[in-house]
Enzyme design. Sequence first.
Site, PDB file in Angstrom:
ATOM      1  N   TRP A  57       0.831  -1.202   0.000  1.00 51.85           N
ATOM      2  CA  TRP A  57       0.000   0.000   0.000  1.00 51.85           C
ATOM      3  C   TRP A  57       0.873   1.263   0.000  1.00 51.85           C
ATOM      4  CZ3 TRP A  57      -0.477   4.164   3.307  1.00 51.85           C
ATOM      5  CH2 TRP A  57      -1.579   4.999   3.088  1.00 51.85           C
ATOM      6  N   ASP A  89      -5.823  -2.538  -1.626  1.00 53.26           N
ATOM      7  CA  ASP A  89      -5.654  -2.732  -0.188  1.00 53.26           C
ATOM      8  C   ASP A  89      -6.056  -1.505   0.627  1.00 53.26           C
ATOM      9  OD1 ASP A  89      -4.716  -5.363  -0.374  1.00 53.26           O
ATOM     10  OD2 ASP A  89      -2.684  -4.679  -0.822  1.00 53.26           O
ATOM     11  N   ASP A  90      -6.437  -0.434  -0.060  1.00 51.14           N
ATOM     12  CA  ASP A  90      -6.872   0.764   0.641  1.00 51.14           C
ATOM     13  C   ASP A  90      -8.322   0.573   1.100  1.00 51.14           C
ATOM     14  OD1 ASP A  90      -6.103   3.881   0.995  1.00 51.14           O
ATOM     15  OD2 ASP A  90      -8.234   3.669   0.543  1.00 51.14           O
ATOM     16  N   LEU A  91      -8.541   0.670   2.402  1.00 52.36           N
ATOM     17  CA  LEU A  91      -9.862   0.403   2.962  1.00 52.36           C
ATOM     18  C   LEU A  91     -10.928   1.334   2.406  1.00 52.36           C
ATOM     19  CD1 LEU A  91     -11.676  -1.099   4.959  1.00 52.36           C
ATOM     20  CD2 LEU A  91     -10.954   0.533   6.726  1.00 52.36           C
TER      21      LEU A  91
END
Length: 205
Positions: A135, A154-156
Amino acid sequence: MPLDHLSRDLILKQIIDSTPFPKIAFDYEDDPAKNRVYLALLESIVSQQISVKAADSIFNRFLGLFPDGYPHPEQLVAKSLEELRSAGLSGQKSVYMQSVAEFALKNPMTNAYLSELTDEEVVQYLLPIKGVGRWTVEMLLMFVLDRPDVFPIDDLVIRQKMVKAYGLTETGRALYKRLHEIAELWRPHRTLASRYLWRWKPEGS
């Protein structure tokens, strides 16, 4: 035109139409004496799991530990952990910061060098640094190296916004697969699509 291409996705088109254009503003000056990639990695480590305000304060105190306000790698590796902790860094983050400096002393990290590598090659090149994950490198690709086709799955926030916008119900691996399928339609402008998603404010939020 990138926006015309992205607007082929009608859901993303609605997001684009309702969201201000995300201007690109780099935080690092093009100063040949200062390595933007190196600085960005250091700042990203400082910012892990703390607020932006706290991270800014700690990073500024960290820079103040160096005579000219720039953490030259050889100076950073020479600092004791106690000195680094005095700026507000945790012991673990202090180790990670020195890991970046040690890597910079042994390996090229300039924009010119990295520009010759693909996005995935840059990820694999920098991942051996302690404290640097995929990330982190993807953020560097997007905001420092200005790569146009990065999809930070993968960034929420990106995942949450896509789930809401597309009404997704999948979870786990099935969700990741579906997100990748949607983002495939955005190539070769996935960076811009992601920047719109970050800025998008869904109704009721």
